[in-house]
Scaffold this motif. Structure first.
Motif, PDB file in Angstrom:
ATOM      1  N   PHE A 123       0.833  -1.198   0.000  1.00 51.72           N
ATOM      2  CA  PHE A 123       0.000   0.000   0.000  1.00 51.72           C
ATOM      3  C   PHE A 123       0.873   1.255   0.000  1.00 51.72           C
ATOM      4  O   PHE A 123       0.607   2.207  -0.746  1.00 51.72           O
ATOM      5  CB  PHE A 123      -0.937  -0.010   1.203  1.00 51.72           C
ATOM      6  CG  PHE A 123      -1.845   1.189   1.294  1.00 51.72           C
ATOM      7  CD1 PHE A 123      -2.947   1.306   0.460  1.00 51.72           C
ATOM      8  CD2 PHE A 123      -1.600   2.202   2.212  1.00 51.72           C
ATOM      9  CE1 PHE A 123      -3.784   2.406   0.538  1.00 51.72           C
ATOM     10  CE2 PHE A 123      -2.433   3.300   2.299  1.00 51.72           C
ATOM     11  CZ  PHE A 123      -3.537   3.408   1.454  1.00 51.72           C
ATOM     12  N   ALA A 124       1.922   1.261   0.809  1.00 51.12           N
ATOM     13  CA  ALA A 124       2.835   2.409   0.831  1.00 51.12           C
ATOM     14  C   ALA A 124       3.479   2.605  -0.537  1.00 51.12           C
ATOM     15  O   ALA A 124       3.631   3.739  -1.008  1.00 51.12           O
ATOM     16  CB  ALA A 124       3.902   2.196   1.903  1.00 51.12           C
ATOM     17  N   GLU A 125       3.844   1.515  -1.193  1.00 48.24           N
ATOM     18  CA  GLU A 125       4.436   1.584  -2.532  1.00 48.24           C
ATOM     19  C   GLU A 125       3.460   2.208  -3.523  1.00 48.24           C
ATOM     20  O   GLU A 125       3.823   3.074  -4.335  1.00 48.24           O
ATOM     21  CB  GLU A 125       4.819   0.178  -2.991  1.00 48.24           C
ATOM     22  CG  GLU A 125       5.603   0.134  -4.284  1.00 48.24           C
ATOM     23  CD  GLU A 125       7.077  -0.129  -4.052  1.00 48.24           C
ATOM     24  OE1 GLU A 125       7.895   0.554  -4.705  1.00 48.24           O
ATOM     25  OE2 GLU A 125       7.410  -1.001  -3.241  1.00 48.24           O
ATOM     26  N   ARG A 126       2.213   1.785  -3.474  1.00 45.71           N
ATOM     27  CA  ARG A 126       1.203   2.312  -4.400  1.00 45.71           C
ATOM     28  C   ARG A 126       0.935   3.800  -4.139  1.00 45.71           C
ATOM     29  O   ARG A 126       0.743   4.581  -5.066  1.00 45.71           O
ATOM     30  CB  ARG A 126      -0.104   1.521  -4.296  1.00 45.71           C
ATOM     31  CG  ARG A 126       0.055   0.042  -4.564  1.00 45.71           C
ATOM     32  CD  ARG A 126       0.438  -0.269  -5.994  1.00 45.71           C
ATOM     33  NE  ARG A 126       0.999  -1.612  -6.103  1.00 45.71           N
ATOM     34  CZ  ARG A 126       2.211  -1.893  -6.543  1.00 45.71           C
ATOM     35  NH1 ARG A 126       3.021  -0.929  -6.965  1.00 45.71           N
ATOM     36  NH2 ARG A 126       2.644  -3.130  -6.574  1.00 45.71           N
ATOM     37  N   MET A 127       0.931   4.194  -2.871  1.00 46.92           N
ATOM     38  CA  MET A 127       0.678   5.586  -2.547  1.00 46.92           C
ATOM     39  C   MET A 127       1.821   6.489  -2.996  1.00 46.92           C
ATOM     40  O   MET A 127       1.645   7.685  -3.183  1.00 46.92           O
ATOM     41  CB  MET A 127       0.452   5.748  -1.034  1.00 46.92           C
ATOM     42  CG  MET A 127      -0.774   5.022  -0.506  1.00 46.92           C
ATOM     43  SD  MET A 127      -2.321   5.561  -1.279  1.00 46.92           S
ATOM     44  CE  MET A 127      -2.493   7.179  -0.576  1.00 46.92           C
ATOM     45  N   CYS A 128       2.995   5.919  -3.194  1.00 50.22           N
ATOM     46  CA  CYS A 128       4.163   6.683  -3.652  1.00 50.22           C
ATOM     47  C   CYS A 128       4.311   6.669  -5.165  1.00 50.22           C
ATOM     48  O   CYS A 128       5.357   7.066  -5.696  1.00 50.22           O
ATOM     49  CB  CYS A 128       5.422   6.141  -2.999  1.00 50.22           C
ATOM     50  SG  CYS A 128       5.543   6.502  -1.227  1.00 50.22           S
ATOM     51  N   GLY A 129       3.305   6.202  -5.882  1.00 49.83           N
ATOM     52  CA  GLY A 129       3.350   6.223  -7.340  1.00 49.83           C
ATOM     53  C   GLY A 129       3.835   4.931  -7.976  1.00 49.83           C
ATOM     54  O   GLY A 129       4.151   4.908  -9.162  1.00 49.83           O
ATOM     55  N   SER A 130       3.937   3.869  -7.185  1.00 54.00           N
ATOM     56  CA  SER A 130       4.377   2.557  -7.681  1.00 54.00           C
ATOM     57  C   SER A 130       5.762   2.608  -8.334  1.00 54.00           C
ATOM     58  O   SER A 130       5.937   2.220  -9.493  1.00 54.00           O
ATOM     59  CB  SER A 130       3.348   1.977  -8.668  1.00 54.00           C
ATOM     60  OG  SER A 130       2.102   1.750  -8.041  1.00 54.00           O
ATOM     61  N   PRO A 131       6.779   3.064  -7.593  1.00 54.41           N
ATOM     62  CA  PRO A 131       8.122   3.119  -8.185  1.00 54.41           C
ATOM     63  C   PRO A 131       8.640   1.750  -8.608  1.00 54.41           C
ATOM     64  O   PRO A 131       9.457   1.657  -9.533  1.00 54.41           O
ATOM     65  CB  PRO A 131       8.982   3.718  -7.058  1.00 54.41           C
ATOM     66  CG  PRO A 131       8.196   3.500  -5.801  1.00 54.41           C
ATOM     67  CD  PRO A 131       6.774   3.576  -6.209  1.00 54.41           C
ATOM     68  N   ASN A 132       8.180   0.679  -7.962  1.00 59.32           N
ATOM     69  CA  ASN A 132       8.643  -0.654  -8.348  1.00 59.32           C
ATOM     70  C   ASN A 132       8.172  -1.029  -9.749  1.00 59.32           C
ATOM     71  O   ASN A 132       8.743  -1.919 -10.391  1.00 59.32           O
ATOM     72  CB  ASN A 132       8.155  -1.703  -7.346  1.00 59.32           C
ATOM     73  CG  ASN A 132       6.640  -1.858  -7.324  1.00 59.32           C
ATOM     74  OD1 ASN A 132       5.914  -0.866  -7.409  1.00 59.32           O
ATOM     75  ND2 ASN A 132       6.170  -3.074  -7.213  1.00 59.32           N
ATOM     76  N   LEU A 133       7.153  -0.334 -10.254  1.00 59.16           N
ATOM     77  CA  LEU A 133       6.640  -0.614 -11.597  1.00 59.16           C
ATOM     78  C   LEU A 133       7.197   0.344 -12.650  1.00 59.16           C
ATOM     79  O   LEU A 133       7.388  -0.047 -13.803  1.00 59.16           O
ATOM     80  CB  LEU A 133       5.113  -0.526 -11.613  1.00 59.16           C
ATOM     81  CG  LEU A 133       4.349  -1.542 -10.752  1.00 59.16           C
ATOM     82  CD1 LEU A 133       2.857  -1.250 -10.827  1.00 59.16           C
ATOM     83  CD2 LEU A 133       4.640  -2.966 -11.195  1.00 59.16           C
ATOM     84  N   TYR A 134       7.463   1.589 -12.267  1.00 60.79           N
ATOM     85  CA  TYR A 134       7.706   2.622 -13.275  1.00 60.79           C
ATOM     86  C   TYR A 134       9.065   3.311 -13.198  1.00 60.79           C
ATOM     87  O   TYR A 134       9.499   3.932 -14.166  1.00 60.79           O
ATOM     88  CB  TYR A 134       6.593   3.672 -13.204  1.00 60.79           C
ATOM     89  CG  TYR A 134       5.223   3.058 -13.378  1.00 60.79           C
ATOM     90  CD1 TYR A 134       4.873   2.455 -14.578  1.00 60.79           C
ATOM     91  CD2 TYR A 134       4.294   3.057 -12.347  1.00 60.79           C
ATOM     92  CE1 TYR A 134       3.626   1.866 -14.743  1.00 60.79           C
ATOM     93  CE2 TYR A 134       3.046   2.479 -12.511  1.00 60.79           C
ATOM     94  CZ  TYR A 134       2.720   1.882 -13.703  1.00 60.79           C
ATOM     95  OH  TYR A 134       1.492   1.286 -13.871  1.00 60.79           O
ATOM     96  N   LYS A 135       9.745   3.202 -12.078  1.00 63.11           N
ATOM     97  CA  LYS A 135      10.986   3.968 -11.923  1.00 63.11           C
ATOM     98  C   LYS A 135      12.101   3.448 -12.827  1.00 63.11           C
ATOM     99  O   LYS A 135      12.836   4.227 -13.448  1.00 63.11           O
ATOM    100  CB  LYS A 135      11.426   3.934 -10.462  1.00 63.11           C
ATOM    101  CG  LYS A 135      12.620   4.837 -10.158  1.00 63.11           C
ATOM    102  CD  LYS A 135      12.931   4.838  -8.662  1.00 63.11           C
ATOM    103  CE  LYS A 135      14.081   5.779  -8.352  1.00 63.11           C
ATOM    104  NZ  LYS A 135      14.375   5.821  -6.882  1.00 63.11           N
ATOM    105  N   GLU A 136      12.251   2.137 -12.925  1.00 62.34           N
ATOM    106  CA  GLU A 136      13.368   1.556 -13.667  1.00 62.34           C
ATOM    107  C   GLU A 136      13.337   1.935 -15.144  1.00 62.34           C
ATOM    108  O   GLU A 136      14.379   2.096 -15.778  1.00 62.34           O
ATOM    109  CB  GLU A 136      13.363   0.035 -13.520  1.00 62.34           C
ATOM    110  CG  GLU A 136      14.560  -0.649 -14.160  1.00 62.34           C
ATOM    111  CD  GLU A 136      14.585  -2.139 -13.895  1.00 62.34           C
ATOM    112  OE1 GLU A 136      15.317  -2.854 -14.607  1.00 62.34           O
ATOM    113  OE2 GLU A 136      13.877  -2.592 -12.969  1.00 62.34           O
ATOM    114  N   SER A 137      12.126   2.101 -15.704  1.00 64.34           N
ATOM    115  CA  SER A 137      12.008   2.451 -17.126  1.00 64.34           C
ATOM    116  C   SER A 137      12.105   3.951 -17.366  1.00 64.34           C
ATOM    117  O   SER A 137      11.911   4.420 -18.490  1.00 64.34           O
ATOM    118  CB  SER A 137      10.676   1.929 -17.683  1.00 64.34           C
ATOM    119  OG  SER A 137       9.571   2.535 -17.018  1.00 64.34           O
ATOM    120  N   GLY A 138      12.404   4.718 -16.321  1.00 69.35           N
ATOM    121  CA  GLY A 138      12.556   6.156 -16.457  1.00 69.35           C
ATOM    122  C   GLY A 138      11.259   6.923 -16.441  1.00 69.35           C
ATOM    123  O   GLY A 138      11.251   8.123 -16.742  1.00 69.35           O
TER     124      GLY A 138
END
Length: 237
Positions: free
Chosen positions: A55-70
């Motif tokens: 839930f904390a990850e999702r509230m932060c914009g889901s960096p585990n899904l989108y950060k690596e691809s820039g």
């Protein structure tokens, strides 16, 4: 480089009816409907164990899904409900789908709804519930809407959720041209439970605070959150 598509915002519904699921896997520049946000928020708000970290990850914009691809937090199109499935009101009012009106013997529609009718089972489905259950539903609707509107990312609100539209537990109403899918303008005007006013104020809050729509993923190194309520209004610990 395409002369037509240059500057166009592309948003993917990153799954299909055949079972392909590509959330978080589109290339840089693409926005995505974040189905993982939907599922996690539904589980967290209804009290499912073991989802606090996600839930904390999702509230932060889901960096585990989108950060690596820039990509940025705004590439995550966050939603709790959408055109197929339960409305927000039905999500907190029904444990099971009620699709008999579709003339398919209740065999159509999604089975995995992550819903809770806020009661004690079948006897509290939909309008059968008593006042205490219906009051809890109102609180749960507000909890879900707050999670959506304060999360980093781009919020997507299903038409009708802003006033608490119900489809009577039908989660697959594509075949209906009637009150199940029509906006109920009389209900909007009445706003008996004050939910429409709540959503208006919540939308204004998000617009008034740029920190709720930042273009980087928040971490402990770059804190962006602060109290919106004066210290004097917080109860002593």
């Amino acid at each position: 480089e395409d002369g037509v598509l240059r500057g166009t915002r592309l948003v993917a519904e990153a799954w299909d009816a055949g079972g392909l699921y590509q959330v978080g896997k589109f290339p840089g520049g693409w926005g995505e409907w974040n189905g993982m946000f939907r599922d996690c928020v539904r589980n967290f708000i209804k009290g499912t164990d073991g989802v606090v970290g996600e839930f904390a990850e999702r509230m932060c914009g889901s960096p585990n899904l989108y950060k690596e691809s820039g990509r940025k937090p705004y590439h995550s199109v966050n939603f709790v409900t959408v055109h197929d499935g339960f409305t927000l009101k039905d999500l907190v009012s029904y444990n099971e789908k009620h699709n008999l009106a579709n003339a398919e013997e209740n065999m159509d529609g999604e089975e995995h709804n992550l819903s809770w009718n806020c009661g004690l089972g079948e006897k509290d489905e939909g309008d059968l519930a008593g006042v205490p259950v219906k009051e809890l539903r109102q609180r749960q609707m507000r909890n879900l809407m707050v999670a959506l509107m304060v999360a980093q990312g781009t919020p997507l609100v299903l038409m009708g959720d802003e006033y608490g539209h119900s489809k009577k537990g039908n989660n697959n109403t594509y075949c209906h041209d009637n009150q199940l899918n029509w906006m109920d303008w009389d209900q909007v005007a009445r706003d008996e439970d004050g939910f429409m006013r709540f959503v208006k104020n919540l939308t204004a809050l998000r617009r008034a605070h740029p920190m709720l729509g930042i273009d980087f993923f928040p971490t402990g190194v770059h804190p962006v959150l602060k109290r919106l309520i004066p210290d004097s209004m917080h109860p002593p610990i």
